[in-house]
Design an enzyme around this catalytic site. Structure first.
Site, PDB file in Angstrom:
ATOM      1  N   TYR A  53       0.843  -1.201   0.000  1.00  0.00           N
ATOM      2  CA  TYR A  53       0.000   0.000   0.000  1.00  0.00           C
ATOM      3  C   TYR A  53       0.884   1.260   0.000  1.00  0.00           C
ATOM      4  O   TYR A  53       0.662   2.181  -0.799  1.00  0.00           O
ATOM      5  CB  TYR A  53      -0.950   0.005   1.208  1.00  0.00           C
ATOM      6  CG  TYR A  53      -1.759   1.276   1.255  1.00  0.00           C
ATOM      7  CD1 TYR A  53      -2.843   1.462   0.388  1.00  0.00           C
ATOM      8  CD2 TYR A  53      -1.399   2.331   2.103  1.00  0.00           C
ATOM      9  CE1 TYR A  53      -3.552   2.653   0.374  1.00  0.00           C
ATOM     10  CE2 TYR A  53      -2.107   3.520   2.099  1.00  0.00           C
ATOM     11  CZ  TYR A  53      -3.181   3.669   1.234  1.00  0.00           C
ATOM     12  OH  TYR A  53      -3.871   4.861   1.216  1.00  0.00           O
ATOM     13  N   ARG A  79       1.802   8.803  12.742  1.00  0.00           N
ATOM     14  CA  ARG A  79       1.397  10.073  13.359  1.00  0.00           C
ATOM     15  C   ARG A  79      -0.117  10.304  13.292  1.00  0.00           C
ATOM     16  O   ARG A  79      -0.721  10.844  14.214  1.00  0.00           O
ATOM     17  CB  ARG A  79       2.130  11.223  12.657  1.00  0.00           C
ATOM     18  CG  ARG A  79       1.876  12.598  13.234  1.00  0.00           C
ATOM     19  CD  ARG A  79       2.190  13.677  12.238  1.00  0.00           C
ATOM     20  NE  ARG A  79       1.397  13.520  11.023  1.00  0.00           N
ATOM     21  CZ  ARG A  79       1.661  14.094   9.862  1.00  0.00           C
ATOM     22  NH1 ARG A  79       2.712  14.869   9.736  1.00  0.00           N
ATOM     23  NH2 ARG A  79       0.880  13.903   8.814  1.00  0.00           N
ATOM     24  N   ARG A 107     -10.873   5.387   8.958  1.00  0.00           N
ATOM     25  CA  ARG A 107      -9.915   4.752   8.055  1.00  0.00           C
ATOM     26  C   ARG A 107      -8.846   4.119   8.929  1.00  0.00           C
ATOM     27  O   ARG A 107      -8.600   4.596  10.036  1.00  0.00           O
ATOM     28  CB  ARG A 107      -9.173   5.808   7.210  1.00  0.00           C
ATOM     29  CG  ARG A 107      -9.997   6.636   6.301  1.00  0.00           C
ATOM     30  CD  ARG A 107      -9.103   7.502   5.432  1.00  0.00           C
ATOM     31  NE  ARG A 107      -8.505   8.611   6.156  1.00  0.00           N
ATOM     32  CZ  ARG A 107      -8.775   9.887   5.897  1.00  0.00           C
ATOM     33  NH1 ARG A 107      -9.618  10.212   4.942  1.00  0.00           N
ATOM     34  NH2 ARG A 107      -8.198  10.851   6.578  1.00  0.00           N
ATOM     35  N   PHE A 118      15.209  19.648  -1.532  1.00  0.00           N
ATOM     36  CA  PHE A 118      13.859  19.149  -1.798  1.00  0.00           C
ATOM     37  C   PHE A 118      13.676  17.723  -1.254  1.00  0.00           C
ATOM     38  O   PHE A 118      12.658  17.406  -0.642  1.00  0.00           O
ATOM     39  CB  PHE A 118      13.591  19.175  -3.318  1.00  0.00           C
ATOM     40  CG  PHE A 118      12.340  18.463  -3.732  1.00  0.00           C
ATOM     41  CD1 PHE A 118      11.104  19.095  -3.685  1.00  0.00           C
ATOM     42  CD2 PHE A 118      12.387  17.141  -4.156  1.00  0.00           C
ATOM     43  CE1 PHE A 118       9.941  18.428  -4.057  1.00  0.00           C
ATOM     44  CE2 PHE A 118      11.230  16.468  -4.527  1.00  0.00           C
ATOM     45  CZ  PHE A 118      10.008  17.118  -4.476  1.00  0.00           C
TER      46      PHE A 118
END
Ligand code: MG
Length: 383
Positions: free
Chosen positions: A174, A221, A231, A291
């Protein structure tokens, strides 16, 4: 407010002020309302700010051509994710939208209303034609990469609409679909820009780990928030060792089982640390490095705060604003990243209590990571 928590830490307050008003501000708060930008692209940058402050910061500072492609990549996947996250959308319709989503990027007038669990996501989907128009104006080499990732991610998300995350293998799969693929796509975009090495596009395993580390941190978290939204992403194979259902932890946040389960999941996430550092070592361009590296240092800081912390079961545990500002400003080189990781790993080590089932394994993992730091410090010093 988390900014108040940084008040008694002068280095963090100074980082907040520097980021807001200092010489670095043009890099991080630029509006990108470049005169050459079309109204559609301006809309995209404004929306980027609205849907993700943290990613907006690191996307804006990229070299221009990359910044535009990555901004659109982010918005397209954000839109896809908004469909996935809408728990009011009937499953059959959701699966259909997810599997076909990549084709909508080529339909200039396609929009979607009444989908999205937050106002800014609904707004993004209702104005999706602006994203599409901007997408169709970028170089085809970037369009092709974005489309391939969007198709695979939509399929992967659709596969999980009906199935729950049971095994650790499901959890990894997933996370691969929703985040690992982002890492894979970004590596291909960086290589295609020719700013980074050509071979970066073939680093699928390390790119995947970069995404998995961030995604698993968010999943850990967001326990409470996801529970409220009905969910769940915590794999049953892990939580069922400690409870008969996942709600039990929020009812007994201070129980030993709750801490053991949380630490077990953090142990699982820490297994990606070395891959992430290996990936970052390959990045050459300073702004691409920032980034990639800034979200990673934020993630390790979040895991450090979450480790053995019962607050995870009752609220969304976040790092202090000042610490985030400091990490944004002070993450410039691989040495900076290793320094932050080392600090966080040592803090986790101090928080380990001997009597949770995964403690011994986490201690071993941390020893292994520390040995990696040692070798790499020598290697980097001798360069
Ligand atoms: Mg989602």
């Amino acid at each position: 407010m988390s900014i108040l928590k940084s008040l008694c830490r002068p280095d963090e307050m100074s980082a907040i002020l520097k980021l807001k008003f200092g010489t670095s501000s043009s890099l991080y708060t630029a509006k990108n309302d470049d005169l050459e930008y079309s109204d559609d692209l301006k809309y995209c940058y404004q929306t980027l700010n609205a849907v993700s402050r943290s990613f907006a910061v690191v996307i804006r500072q990229l070299p221009k051509e990359l910044s535009i492609s990555v901004c659109l990549f982010y918005l397209i996947l954000r839109a896809l994710d908004s469909i996935e996250d809408d728990m009011n959308c009937p499953k059959k319709r959701k699966v259909n939208l997810l599997r076909n989503f990549y084709t909508y990027n080529y339909q200039e007038d396609w929009t979607l209303t009444h989908i999205g669990d937050k106002e800014e996501y609904r707004e993004l989907l209702a104005n999706y034609n602006k994203v599409t128009k901007s997408f169709l104006s970028i170089d085809k080499k970037y369009q092709d990469i974005i489309t391939e990732i969007c198709r695979k991610m939509g399929d992967g998300m659709a596969d999980f609409v009906e199935t729950e995350i049971h095994s650790v293998k499901d959890y990894d799969l997933y996370c691969h679909h929703v985040a690992g693929l982002v890492g894979v796509g970004l590596s291909k975009i960086f290589a295609a820009s020719e700013i980074e090495d050509y071979n970066l596009q073939f680093q699928d395993m390390l790119s995947n780990s970069m995404g998995l580390f961030l995604q698993k941190t968010n999943i850990i978290r967001d326990y409470k928030e996801d529970l409220e939204e009905k969910r769940t992403f915590w794999p049953k194979e892990i939580w069922s060792v400690y409870a008969s259902n996942l709600n039990v932890f929020s009812e007994n946040p201070n129980s030993k089982n709750a801490a053991s389960c949380l630490n077990h999941l953090i142990n699982n996430a820490l297994a990606h640390v070395i891959d992430c550092l290996e990936y970052l070592k390959k990045i050459k361009h300073h702004r691409i490095f920032k980034f990639c590296a800034i979200p990673q240092v934020m993630a390790i800081a979040t895991l450090c705060k979450a480790y053995n912390n019962p607050k995870v079961f009752v609220e969304n545990v976040k790092i202090r604003k000042g610490l985030a500002a400091k990490l944004i400003l002070n993450t410039n080189t691989i040495q900076d990243v290793i320094k932050t990781y080392e600090e966080m790993i040592l803090t986790i080590e101090r928080k380990i209590s001997d009597n949770t089932p995964k403690s011994k394994e986490t201690i071993e993992l941390i020893q292994h990571i520390k040995a990696y730091f040692k070798v790499n410090r020598q290697e980097l010093v001798s360069l």
